[in-house]
Design a protein around this motif. Structure first.
Motif, PDB file in Angstrom:
ATOM      1  N   GLY A  35       0.450  -1.311   0.106  1.00  0.00           N
ATOM      2  CA  GLY A  35      -0.091  -0.005   0.045  1.00  0.00           C
ATOM      3  C   GLY A  35       0.669   1.258  -0.187  1.00  0.00           C
ATOM      4  O   GLY A  35       0.426   1.633  -0.814  1.00  0.00           O
ATOM      5  N   SER A  36       2.210   1.205   0.814  1.00  0.00           N
ATOM      6  CA  SER A  36       3.123   2.271   0.425  1.00  0.00           C
ATOM      7  C   SER A  36       3.471   2.925  -0.508  1.00  0.00           C
ATOM      8  O   SER A  36       3.296   3.699  -0.794  1.00  0.00           O
ATOM      9  N   THR A  38       2.355   1.714  -3.827  1.00  0.00           N
ATOM     10  CA  THR A  38       0.833   2.335  -4.445  1.00  0.00           C
ATOM     11  C   THR A  38       0.145   3.443  -4.467  1.00  0.00           C
ATOM     12  O   THR A  38       0.092   4.218  -5.231  1.00  0.00           O
ATOM     13  N   ASN A  39      -0.087   3.220  -3.103  1.00  0.00           N
ATOM     14  CA  ASN A  39      -1.180   4.026  -2.022  1.00  0.00           C
ATOM     15  C   ASN A  39      -0.232   5.935  -2.455  1.00  0.00           C
ATOM     16  O   ASN A  39      -0.449   6.649  -3.042  1.00  0.00           O
ATOM     17  N   GLU A  40       1.285   5.960  -1.993  1.00  0.00           N
ATOM     18  CA  GLU A  40       2.358   7.070  -1.459  1.00  0.00           C
ATOM     19  C   GLU A  40       2.473   7.205  -2.649  1.00  0.00           C
ATOM     20  O   GLU A  40       3.431   8.829  -3.355  1.00  0.00           O
ATOM     21  N   TYR A  41       3.310   6.873  -2.968  1.00  0.00           N
ATOM     22  CA  TYR A  41       4.221   7.188  -4.020  1.00  0.00           C
ATOM     23  C   TYR A  41       3.805   6.349  -5.501  1.00  0.00           C
ATOM     24  O   TYR A  41       4.933   6.668  -6.650  1.00  0.00           O
ATOM     25  N   GLY A  42       2.667   5.723  -5.916  1.00  0.00           N
ATOM     26  CA  GLY A  42       2.129   5.801  -7.329  1.00  0.00           C
ATOM     27  C   GLY A  42       3.093   4.164  -8.304  1.00  0.00           C
ATOM     28  O   GLY A  42       2.940   4.638  -9.438  1.00  0.00           O
TER      29      GLY A  42
END
Length: 59
Positions: A35-36, A38-42
């Motif tokens: 999630g980090s 994927t969601n925070e760094y795209g």
């Protein structure tokens, strides 16, 4: 010039303290790392082969 996607593979080790939600749930820890990225760094990230390491393993 082509704009080709590059793929990187690496090992990520997560230490989980007793009492944390992920302590007895290694997939929870893997999901948090995923999630980090994927969601925070795209980044598009995947994970597989989750394993518990013994306390004696330095890696």
């Amino acid at each position: 010039m082509a704009n080709d996607t590059r793929t990187y593979r690496f090992t990520l080790t997560v230490d989980v303290e007793p009492g944390h939600s992920a302590y007895d749930d290694p997939e929870w820890a893997a999901d948090a790392a995923w999630g980090s990225l994927t969601n925070e760094y795209g980044l598009r990230a995947t994970y597989e082969s989750i394993e518990e390491l013994s306390g004696d393993d330095p890696t």
